[in-house]
Design an enzyme around this catalytic site. Sequence first.
Site, PDB file in Angstrom:
ATOM      1  N   LYS A 113      20.962 -22.886  30.552  1.00  0.00           N
ATOM      2  CA  LYS A 113      21.542 -22.521  29.490  1.00  0.00           C
ATOM      3  C   LYS A 113      22.993 -22.847  29.459  1.00  0.00           C
ATOM      4  CE  LYS A 113      21.154 -18.582  31.683  1.00  0.00           C
ATOM      5  NZ  LYS A 113      20.794 -17.096  32.017  1.00  0.00           N
TER       6      LYS A 113
ATOM      7  N   THR B 153      29.998 -11.350  24.741  1.00  0.00           N
ATOM      8  CA  THR B 153      28.776 -12.250  25.228  1.00  0.00           C
ATOM      9  C   THR B 153      28.149 -11.417  26.574  1.00  0.00           C
ATOM     10  OG1 THR B 153      30.300 -13.913  26.198  1.00  0.00           O
ATOM     11  CG2 THR B 153      29.529 -14.213  24.108  1.00  0.00           C
TER      12      THR B 153
ATOM     13  N   GLY C 286      25.982  -9.973  28.800  1.00  0.00           N
ATOM     14  CA  GLY C 286      24.451  -9.755  29.084  1.00  0.00           C
ATOM     15  C   GLY C 286      23.772 -10.914  28.326  1.00  0.00           C
ATOM     16  N   THR C 287      24.366 -11.710  27.753  1.00  0.00           N
ATOM     17  CA  THR C 287      23.787 -12.795  26.997  1.00  0.00           C
ATOM     18  C   THR C 287      22.461 -13.569  28.039  1.00  0.00           C
ATOM     19  OG1 THR C 287      25.378 -14.510  27.808  1.00  0.00           O
ATOM     20  CG2 THR C 287      25.433 -13.685  25.455  1.00  0.00           C
ATOM     21  N   GLY C 288      22.747 -13.901  29.308  1.00  0.00           N
ATOM     22  CA  GLY C 288      21.776 -14.448  30.051  1.00  0.00           C
ATOM     23  C   GLY C 288      20.730 -13.475  30.564  1.00  0.00           C
ATOM     24  N   CYS C 289      20.908 -12.311  30.701  1.00  0.00           N
ATOM     25  CA  CYS C 289      19.917 -11.131  30.839  1.00  0.00           C
ATOM     26  C   CYS C 289      19.167 -11.134  29.794  1.00  0.00           C
ATOM     27  CB  CYS C 289      20.573 -10.049  31.330  1.00  0.00           C
ATOM     28  SG  CYS C 289      21.427  -9.935  32.854  1.00  0.00           S
TER      29      CYS C 289
END
Length: 267
Positions: free
Chosen positions: A176, A208, A210-213
């Site tokens: 990512k 942004t 929580g974008t990875g989750c």
Amino acid sequence: MARAATLLIIAGSDSGGGAGIQADLKSASARGVYATTAITAITAQNTLGVQAVETLPPDLVAAQIGSILSDIGADAVKIGMLGAAGIVETVAGALDGYAGPVVLDPVMVAKSGDPLLTDEAVAALRDRLLPRATVLTPNLPEAAKLLGCAPATTPKEAARQGEALRALGPRAVLMKGGHAEGATCRDLLVREGEPVTLEAPRIATRNTHGTGCSLASALAAELARGADIETAARRAHGWLQGAIAAADGLGIGQGHGPVHHFHGIWP
């Protein structure tokens, strides 16, 4: 009667609702998948930071996983925050015999910079769960921590690190690129064959959290629905860009607010 696709989410709770189990549930729901959960930790956090973290007893984590798999089952599994080495070992053991796809998001640090995984747990994650993953979804700092090197600063470095991580066992690695610089955000799907680059304009927003989750859960939801890895990654990537673009419209909190998981549903 047709059965809904199901996703088992193993992760920690975010009381602010922007990341963790809460973001995972929203992402799966937005992608049309029925989600179940095994909670590994409880955090007190909001858009400004993490105020407290308490991991759950490993036996309780194992009981949750066993309860779901023995009845509801799971077309895919998504693993997020685990918190402690003992829980990493417990999750690995609880998934012995599970044959479906597993998306592993190596959650190590919160958006605020607060650590969420001990060094001992990082080592356990690398040894016990990376070989079990269908797709590993690290951001650039997480990839570097897993490999014990500096974060990638170019697409070529990201590709090399993705290959090094894939050599540890995952079928594919989605690197990512949100932590990189530049007007274009590039995620890189490293799998057998040529890597796939997923690009989008970098959106100017502080919301942004929580974008990875959310990306990992959306990808897992697509796998649960039967998509192949590349298709799942492309669908999840496109959906997340819409969630980031709509994030400012939520107006949640005073710090790093969440993305808008239901941008395609809410009026």
